[in-house]
Scaffold this active site. Structure first.
Site, PDB file in Angstrom:
ATOM      1  N   LYS A 297     -21.815 -34.056 -39.551  1.00  0.00           N
ATOM      2  CA  LYS A 297     -21.409 -32.825 -40.240  1.00  0.00           C
ATOM      3  C   LYS A 297     -21.148 -33.091 -41.722  1.00  0.00           C
ATOM      4  O   LYS A 297     -21.640 -32.358 -42.574  1.00  0.00           O
ATOM      5  CB  LYS A 297     -20.150 -32.223 -39.611  1.00  0.00           C
ATOM      6  CG  LYS A 297     -19.947 -32.514 -38.148  1.00  0.00           C
ATOM      7  CD  LYS A 297     -20.782 -31.669 -37.231  1.00  0.00           C
ATOM      8  CE  LYS A 297     -20.590 -32.176 -35.807  1.00  0.00           C
ATOM      9  NZ  LYS A 297     -21.276 -31.466 -34.790  1.00  0.00           N
TER      10      LYS A 297
ATOM     11  N   TRP B  90     -13.897 -30.895 -26.380  1.00  0.00           N
ATOM     12  CA  TRP B  90     -15.360 -30.798 -26.537  1.00  0.00           C
ATOM     13  C   TRP B  90     -15.990 -31.148 -25.180  1.00  0.00           C
ATOM     14  O   TRP B  90     -15.616 -32.146 -24.560  1.00  0.00           O
ATOM     15  CB  TRP B  90     -15.802 -31.794 -27.619  1.00  0.00           C
ATOM     16  CG  TRP B  90     -17.276 -31.864 -27.853  1.00  0.00           C
ATOM     17  CD1 TRP B  90     -18.132 -30.819 -28.034  1.00  0.00           C
ATOM     18  CD2 TRP B  90     -18.059 -33.061 -27.966  1.00  0.00           C
ATOM     19  NE1 TRP B  90     -19.406 -31.293 -28.256  1.00  0.00           N
ATOM     20  CE2 TRP B  90     -19.380 -32.667 -28.212  1.00  0.00           C
ATOM     21  CE3 TRP B  90     -17.768 -34.420 -27.884  1.00  0.00           C
ATOM     22  CZ2 TRP B  90     -20.413 -33.576 -28.382  1.00  0.00           C
ATOM     23  CZ3 TRP B  90     -18.786 -35.331 -28.045  1.00  0.00           C
ATOM     24  CH2 TRP B  90     -20.103 -34.912 -28.299  1.00  0.00           C
TER      25      TRP B  90
ATOM     26  N   ASP C 212     -11.122 -39.430 -31.816  1.00  0.00           N
ATOM     27  CA  ASP C 212     -12.493 -39.027 -32.128  1.00  0.00           C
ATOM     28  C   ASP C 212     -12.466 -38.127 -33.364  1.00  0.00           C
ATOM     29  O   ASP C 212     -11.957 -37.003 -33.311  1.00  0.00           O
ATOM     30  CB  ASP C 212     -13.111 -38.294 -30.928  1.00  0.00           C
ATOM     31  CG  ASP C 212     -14.550 -37.887 -31.225  1.00  0.00           C
ATOM     32  OD1 ASP C 212     -15.199 -38.555 -32.060  1.00  0.00           O
ATOM     33  OD2 ASP C 212     -15.024 -36.896 -30.628  1.00  0.00           O
TER      34      ASP C 212
HETATM   35  C1  LMR Z   1     -20.675 -29.091 -31.122  1.00  0.00           C
HETATM   36  O1  LMR Z   1     -19.582 -29.289 -30.590  1.00  0.00           O
HETATM   37  O2  LMR Z   1     -21.238 -27.992 -31.118  1.00  0.00           O
HETATM   38  C2  LMR Z   1     -21.375 -30.219 -31.814  1.00  0.00           C
HETATM   39  O3  LMR Z   1     -20.569 -31.344 -31.833  1.00  0.00           O
HETATM   40  C3  LMR Z   1     -22.734 -30.460 -31.304  1.00  0.00           C
HETATM   41  C4  LMR Z   1     -22.746 -31.072 -29.931  1.00  0.00           C
HETATM   42  O4  LMR Z   1     -23.376 -32.121 -29.782  1.00  0.00           O
HETATM   43  O5  LMR Z   1     -22.153 -30.530 -29.010  1.00  0.00           O
END
Ligand code: LMR
Length: 400
Positions: A246, A130, A211
């Site tokens: 979520k 992420w 996480d």
């Molecule tokens: C995502 O990965 O799209 C979500 O977790 C929202 C974000 O804050 O990036």
């Protein structure tokens, strides 16, 4: 005065969502940001949450400051959900848990903690991860680098390489992993693979940072926490962040948690104290309403049961959408394997689309994905899946 400031390029996920919101096309489809939309394309208000909210509003409770670390009932509920109702570590008081301002806020407090108390520890994240993981860790002044994870050729996991990589890391290295619903790839480890990771981490003295932002969206609420619990049972002391954005559809309430598992209750007390000191100098104390909702649902047996069923509905709808999209793509592109769509877990799918192809989807078809090729499958519904499949078929056919 500020002429020397570089222009902010925007966040790779949130800026796209802003562009989506501003897009006037009526048939636009949001498959970029990690939001779960229902069959009607709306962000759901869960019934369990609605009932808890009604009750709380009737009580007209005042809005004082929460303790720095968050409300006791909320923190206990986080521990139970993440580590299990029968967790020995919870019973022994070996876990320091604080309420986080969303999962992101919890990660940042964890990152500050690592920076202050684990000097010399670098952080390793999956390649890819992420986007914000790296920013949050770097923002705390930590050095961040990547370990092998995604195999583009097979659209699978580079498991052996990852394990060999972990085996070479210096003791004390912090390894950030996602126990379920890997963001952005959707590729999770099997239980046997987690067991291999646990052994290597124990042998090498590594510190897991887990996480968990999508508990319940993979295989089930308990099932998705398996890796967390297995690590604790194996004697590892992970830092664990979780989010209710979520699975409660409470994105804007910013409800999350950070739990630091410790070798002893005495150490957990010390850790909790330092986490509080860290929070006090960043935002002082957490927000109130969202945590009250979450705690009320989790602590009221009937609402808890209802919430479990609602999470199941969301999970099963996502799985159905994966199957539907795979079927439609196979019909339009016979011979092309899209098995990855149904093999991946959670909200996200790594499609293998290039950033140019993603741009074409957005510009020509009003379909928004993240430029890495990540698709939020939870934005699909029966009404838009054919249009998405058609656009993907056009883009993929243009490859040959
Ligand atoms: C995502 O990965 O799209 C979500 O977790 C929202 C974000 O804050 O990036």
């Amino acid at each position: 005065m500020y002429q020397h400031l570089p222009v902010y390029a925007g966040d790779p996920i949130l800026s796209l969502h802003e562009a989506f919101m501003a897009d006037p096309r009526p048939n636009k489809v949001s498959l970029s940001i990690g939001l779960y939309f229902d069959e009607q394309g709306r962000l759901p208000v869960l019934d369990s949450v609605r009932q808890a909210d009604k009750k709380l509003r009737e009580q007209e409770r005042p809005s004082g400051y929460l303790p720095i670390e968050g409300a006791p009932d909320y923190r206990a509920a986080v521990q139970k959900l993440v580590f299990g109702a029968d967790s020995a570590a919870v019973a022994e008081g070996r876990i320091a848990t604080i309420q986080g301002v969303g999962g992101s806020g919890a990660i940042r407090i964890g990152a500050d903690f690592i920076k202050s108390f684990m000097p010399g520890s670098d952080v390793w994240v999956s390649d890819p991860t992420w986007d914000n993981h790296e920013s949050l860790m770097q923002g705390a002044g930590l050095k961040v680098a990547r370990y092998p994870y995604y195999d583009a050729d097979s659209n699978g996991l580079r498991y052996d390489e990852m394990l060999a990589f972990f085996a070479r890391l210096p003791a004390g290295s912090v390894v950030l992993m996602q126990p379920c619903c890997h963001n952005p790839t959707g590729i999770d480890l099997s239980k046997a693979q987690w067991s291999g990771v646990i052994q290597v981490m124990k042998d090498g003295g590594l510190v897991p940072f887990l996480d968990m932002a999508y508990q319940g969206f993979g295989e089930g609420i308990e099932e998705d926490a398996w890796a967390v619990r297995a690590m604790v049972e194996a004697g590892l002391c992970p830092l664990v962040t979780n989010s209710f954005s979520k699975n409660f559809s409470l994105y804007g309430e910013r409800c999350g948690g950070l739990s630091v598992v410790c070798p002893s209750a005495d150490e957990a007390d010390r850790v909790l104290g330092q986490l509080k000191a860290g929070i006090r100098r960043v935002y002082s104390s957490p927000p109130l309403h969202g945590e009250r909702l979450v705690a009320a649902v989790l602590d009221t047996p009937a609402l808890h049961q209802q919430w479990v069923a609602e999470v199941k509905d969301m999970r099963e709808r996502i799985k159905r959408m994966r199957v539907l999209l795979a079927e439609r793509l196979t019909a339009g592109l016979p011979g092309m394997s899209v098995d990855f769509l149904t093999e991946q877990h959670g909200m996200f799918s790594y499609t293998g689309l290039t950033s140019d192809e993603v741009d074409t989807l957005r510009e020509k078809h009003g379909i928004y994905l993240v430029r890495s090729g990540r698709m939020c499958v939870a934005g699909l519904n029966e009404g838009n899946v054919q249009a998405v499949a058609d656009a993907l078929i056009v883009v993929l056919r243009a490859r040959s």
